[in-house]
Design a protein around this motif. Structure first.
Motif, PDB file in Angstrom:
ATOM      1  N   GLY A   1      21.629  16.240  55.929  1.00 26.03           N
ATOM      2  CA  GLY A   1      20.658  15.193  56.222  1.00 26.03           C
ATOM      3  C   GLY A   1      20.281  15.117  57.685  1.00 26.03           C
ATOM      4  N   TRP A   2      19.901  13.897  58.109  1.00 26.54           N
ATOM      5  CA  TRP A   2      19.367  13.685  59.460  1.00 26.54           C
ATOM      6  C   TRP A   2      20.005  12.465  60.100  1.00 26.54           C
ATOM      7  CZ3 TRP A   2      15.910  17.344  61.143  1.00 26.54           C
ATOM      8  CH2 TRP A   2      15.380  18.178  60.141  1.00 26.54           C
TER       9      TRP A   2
ATOM     10  N   ILE B   1      18.679   9.620  48.507  1.00 31.65           N
ATOM     11  CA  ILE B   1      18.007  10.760  49.141  1.00 31.65           C
ATOM     12  C   ILE B   1      16.569  10.390  49.510  1.00 31.65           C
ATOM     13  CG2 ILE B   1      17.153  13.102  48.743  1.00 31.65           C
ATOM     14  CD1 ILE B   1      19.673  13.546  46.993  1.00 31.65           C
ATOM     15  N   ALA B   2      15.910   9.694  48.566  1.00 34.48           N
ATOM     16  CA  ALA B   2      14.520   9.290  48.815  1.00 34.48           C
ATOM     17  C   ALA B   2      14.444   8.332  49.999  1.00 34.48           C
ATOM     18  CB  ALA B   2      13.942   8.640  47.557  1.00 34.48           C
TER      19      ALA B   2
ATOM     20  N   HIS C   1      16.638   8.058  52.451  1.00 33.62           N
ATOM     21  CA  HIS C   1      16.997   8.811  53.656  1.00 33.62           C
ATOM     22  C   HIS C   1      15.770   9.550  54.204  1.00 33.62           C
ATOM     23  CE1 HIS C   1      19.852  10.843  56.326  1.00 33.62           C
ATOM     24  NE2 HIS C   1      19.176  11.949  56.092  1.00 33.62           N
ATOM     25  N   ASN C   2      15.044  10.222  53.321  1.00 25.29           N
ATOM     26  CA  ASN C   2      13.854  10.972  53.752  1.00 25.29           C
ATOM     27  C   ASN C   2      12.753  10.031  54.243  1.00 25.29           C
ATOM     28  OD1 ASN C   2      15.041  13.438  53.146  1.00 25.29           O
ATOM     29  ND2 ASN C   2      14.327  13.405  51.028  1.00 25.29           N
ATOM     30  N   LYS C   3      12.630   8.885  53.575  1.00 18.12           N
ATOM     31  CA  LYS C   3      11.614   7.913  53.984  1.00 18.12           C
ATOM     32  C   LYS C   3      11.959   7.339  55.364  1.00 18.12           C
ATOM     33  CE  LYS C   3       9.021   3.873  52.389  1.00 18.12           C
ATOM     34  NZ  LYS C   3       8.821   2.903  51.294  1.00 18.12           N
TER      35      LYS C   3
ATOM     36  N   LYS D   1      13.542   8.877  57.754  1.00 16.02           N
ATOM     37  CA  LYS D   1      13.177   9.904  58.740  1.00 16.02           C
ATOM     38  C   LYS D   1      11.679   9.824  59.045  1.00 16.02           C
ATOM     39  CE  LYS D   1      13.276  14.936  59.507  1.00 16.02           C
ATOM     40  NZ  LYS D   1      11.849  15.249  59.527  1.00 16.02           N
ATOM     41  N   THR D   2      10.877   9.690  58.012  1.00 16.57           N
ATOM     42  CA  THR D   2       9.429   9.600  58.190  1.00 16.57           C
ATOM     43  C   THR D   2       9.051   8.361  58.995  1.00 16.57           C
ATOM     44  OG1 THR D   2       9.086  10.729  56.078  1.00 16.57           O
ATOM     45  CG2 THR D   2       7.217   9.505  56.965  1.00 16.57           C
TER      46      THR D   2
END
Length: 855
Positions: A640-641, A754-755, A757-759, A761-762
């Motif tokens: 991940g980030w 996961i969704a 986490h990615n959101k 980051k965005t």
């Protein structure tokens, strides 16, 4: 990643890679390669700044005499393109250990004559130790390739006052020290002890324009460097500090030089020697020009952490000017030999700090004579007792002794700082508040109950020059008092209420509100102590005064740290903030300013890291996300980030609150289901617990059996079978239903996590200036303010606890206890009388009744 994360990552990898090589040896290899990378990168930066083209750099060799001379005069050395650290990396699989051997040999040939003392033989330890990295050329090559791949990520550009490179270097040294056992003491003084000594020295030197500092047992050089950094806060030009260092062990001496060069200290300001301090003292001179290079070396400050109680040879040293005035230390213990060496090299207005074992304060013989002379000649300024188990390599308690060449007072400040520390792993560690408190007491030269006392020379004489700290400072906790009258007859003793006089002074009228005053002991006047305390007018006034003192503090933090982040001087800002906080507390009773300083320091550590990133990369760094690296099967992989400055968790808690709350609700339901499993399991009968559906430990259900059994029961149910209420079969169906729900929830949780986490980051990458600013406020300012505003409640809670303890302590009198015992004995006797048994048993019961005093 920030410098702490990067340093930790490098250490973890290096510790794995060292395999069977001892920590105190492996440090020489990794630190040597880091230094070589620094020199290579510094030269490349010089090429770029002087507009060298890549093909010109690649063509440079030792044969280009004029160009090489130009480079050496400006950089101090020359490294050809083939030998640069970056070239080793470019070679990839073609890299070989021979590349390193050739490069290190070439470096020694290409040092500018004016830089010989700084760079000559600096890589000897690394060069001679390469063979220890493997049994063959190929294994050595692999070990070195792994090392250079590990350290290539360390940034060498941009220089904060406490830069990334310097931080990583000291972090690695400290971690190697923690893993090096007794060898650690040879090269490292714990950073907190070093900082304590540094701040004391810096305050003494703060008005000077040009400064010379000296460490005669320099180790890795960290102590000397920290002194320089503390002094630099008070002066305009940090290049006006000159560093002198001497170290006995060659590999450690090389660490001293590397460390100072990498901290950006000018080579002209570095004067080092590899020699035995006690045997080979300055005056220093070059063999080829003794007259013009003679330097007796008198400095403004000497700092040292010499080996404790080391044997030495005092033969023929009676006339040595270092010892002639005071005496010779015994051959079995060189502690005072090192101290007198340090003192000798001070200028008339100089200061020295030295770490020594406690024995120097009270041992007899020659050491007593030296101690007497130091006191009578008025050189000992202060003694600080440190906690035990604070140094690497030894558990013993130590002291810092502060001496001056000339003083305008003849008393000695004695401090017992042994109680202030926190436990970190197996070691004790000074906290920021412990350092601040001790430094303030030394610089303000004041007595403090249970901590510090100014002791007259006359009192020391009466104690026959014994300086053992407990003779002068009693830091022990007061023993608990018990009032015999109140124990027997009840009531709370007047003198124990008076022990809380600081609270009664701070809150006028509260004492009378809480206690009924009579001729003898008092009684509690209220049922709810907490309510009575917190609603009292003087307490309410105190809380309001506290709040008003900090009304403008949030604006100050926002203006300085966020709006003015570019101009903040990070090394000074914490001190400025603490001065501001202390000023706001002026006149407010009961507040321990050092507890507050610790709250500030706890938060400042993270704020300072972020400020360094923002000052280096700009405010855009708040919109950056970096790969989050984790170790799996001894390999680093991305998982991940992570936000470079703004934490993902903070964004999720604020800007993505609905999505985050939804995930938390799922987690709560999974937790609830697991709780239901435990309740069902706990309610099973012993017979039911023997079912095949429960594991051997009887602490969980077997999912495969539950699923299979539930299918059978559902099939039977369809055929008309009625499952009895509260039966094991009904519980199996409930568990099966819960397991199905849990499985679905876990799958949903994983997918939506996961969704999110990615959101996140965005969102971070698209942050507006205002959102980024608000998040910084939430990360930096809100926790600090919350900690500060919690102080009044903490003070009041402590008072409530003390009053409640007093009331409980004398709540029951001895006569009441006696009455209870009599009642219990009578009741027990009555029950015993009803017992029947054999004559043998009845005789035993009769004796028991006699002991109870029951007929």
């Amino acid at each position: 990643m920030n410098k702490q994360q990067l340093a930790s990552r490098i250490w973890e990898a290096a510790n794995r890679m060292r395999s069977k090589i001892e920590a105190h040896e492996y440090k020489d290899y990794i630190l040597g390669f880091i230094f070589y990378k620094y020199l290579s990168d510094k030269e490349m930066k010089f090429f770029i700044n002087n507009h060298f083209k890549k093909e010109d750099i690649q063509a440079l060799s030792e044969a280009e005499i004029d160009d090489v001379k130009f480079i050496k005069e400006n950089v101090g050395y020359f490294i050809s393109y083939d030998h640069l650290f970056s070239t080793w990396i470019e070679l990839g699989s073609d890299f070989d250990v021979s590349n390193v051997r050739d490069a290190l040999s070439a470096f020694n040939r290409n040092i500018n004559p004016s830089h010989k003392k700084v760079f000559e033989k600096i890589f000897d330890t690394l060069q001679t130790g390469l063979s220890k990295l493997g049994d063959s050329s190929s294994s050595q090559t692999k070990a070195i390739r792994d090392l250079i791949q590990l350290i290539k990520v360390i940034p060498m550009d941009g220089r904060q006052s406490y830069d990334v490179l310097g931080f990583i270097y000291e972090y690695l040294i400290s971690m190697f020290a923690a893993n090096a056992g007794k060898k650690a003491g040879e090269f490292y003084t714990p950073h907190e002890v070093s900082l304590l000594m540094s701040e004391i020295v810096a305050d003494h030197l703060k008005d000077k324009k040009e400064i010379k500092i000296y460490d005669p047992t320099s180790g890795s050089g960290s102590l000397l460097i920290n002194i320089g950094q503390s002094v630099a806060k008070h002066i305009d030009d940090e290049n006006s500090i000159k560093y002198y260092a001497q170290e006995l062990k060659e590999n450690t001496y090389n660490l001293t030089r590397m460390n100072m060069v990498m901290r950006g200290i000018l080579p002209d300001n570095i004067v080092t020697r590899n020699g035995d301090t006690l045997e080979e003292d300055w005056p220093y001179f070059e063999d080829n020009d003794p007259l013009n290079t003679y330097n007796p070396l008198y400095v403004d400050a000497v700092v040292s952490n010499p080996p404790y109680s080391q044997a030495w040879d005092p033969s023929n040293k009676e006339s040595d000017p270092r010892y002639a005035r005071f005496g010779l230390a015994p051959k079995s213990k060189a502690d005072y030999a090192f101290l007198l060496h340090d003192l000798y090299h001070l200028k008339p207005n100089g200061i020295m700090t030295i770490v020594l074992p406690h024995g120097v304060l009270f041992r007899g013989g020659e050491e007593e004579r030296i101690r007497r002379n130091l006191i009578e000649y008025n050189h000992i300024d202060a003694i600080i007792g440190l906690p035990e188990n604070i140094f690497f390599g030894t558990p013993i308690a130590t002291i810092i002794m502060i001496l001056k060449m000339t003083r305008n007072t003849d008393d000695v400040l004695i401090i017992d700082a042994s109680k202030g520390f926190t436990k970190v792993g197996k070691k004790n560690k000074l906290r920021a508040c412990d350092i601040k408190k001790t430094v303030d007491v030394v610089t303000e030269r004041k007595s403090l109950p249970k901590f510090a006392r100014l002791v007259s020379k006359e009192e020391i004489r009466l104690n026959e020059y014994n300086l053992n700290i407990p003779r002068y400072v009693d830091s022990s906790e007061a023993s608990e008092k018990w009032d015999i009258y109140s124990l027997m007859l009840g009531g709370i003793p007047e003198n124990e209420i008076e022990d809380l006089h600081e609270y009664w002074k701070a809150f006028p009228g509260l004492e009378e509100k809480l206690f009924i005053k009579g001729d003898g002991p008092r009684t509690l006047a209220v049922d709810d102590i907490r309510e009575a305390v917190k609603t009292h007018p003087s307490v309410i006034k105190f809380v309001e005064s506290f709040k008003s003192s900090f009304e403008s503090f949030e604006d100050r933090l926002r203006n300085d740290l966020i709006d003015g982040f570019e101009s903040v001087k990070i090394t000074n800002e914490e001190l400025l903030l603490s001065d501001d906080i202390f000023a706001r507390f002026e006149g407010l009773p009961l507040v321990d300013k050092y507890d507050v300083y610790q709250l500030l320091d706890d938060e400042w550590t993270n704020i300072a890291i972020d400020l360094e990133i923002l000052q280096t990369e700009g405010f855009e760094a708040t919109k950056k996300a970096d790969p989050r690296m984790v170790t799996k099967k001894e390999e680093e992989v991305q998982d991940g980030w992570r936000g470079r400055v703004i934490p993902f968790e903070l964004v999720e808690k604020t800007l993505l609150k609905d999505e985050s709350d939804h995930l938390h609700a799922i987690e709560d339901r999974i937790y609830e289901i697991n709780g239901t499993y435990a309740e069902i399991l706990d309610g099973l009968s012993e017979e039911e617990k023997e079912s095949e559906g429960i594991n051997e430990a009887k602490d969980s259900f077997l999912s495969s059996w539950i699923v299979k059994e539930a299918k059978k029961l559902m099939a039977d149910k369809k055929k008309g079978y009625l499952i009895p209420e509260d039966s094991f079969e009904e519980k199996v169906l409930l568990i099966n239903s819960l397991m199905m729900e849990e499985k679905q929830l876990k799958s949903k949780l994983k997918k939506e996590s996961i969704a999110l986490h990615n959101k996140t980051k965005t969102v971070i990458e698209g942050l507006s200036y205002e959102d980024a600013r608000s998040l910084l406020e939430a990360k930096w300012i809100a926790p600090l303010l919350a900690s500060i505003h919690s102080i009044p409640n903490a003070i009041l809670d402590e008072l409530v606890t003390k009053v409640r303890s007093l009331a409980e302590k004398y709540k029951t009198t001895f006569s009441e206890i006696e009455d209870d015992l009599c009642e219990t004995e009578f009741a027990l006797g009555s029950m015993v009388k009803e017992l029947t048994g054999s004559n043998h048993d009845l005789k035993g019961l009769a004796e028991f009744m006699s002991l109870l005093g029951v007929e």
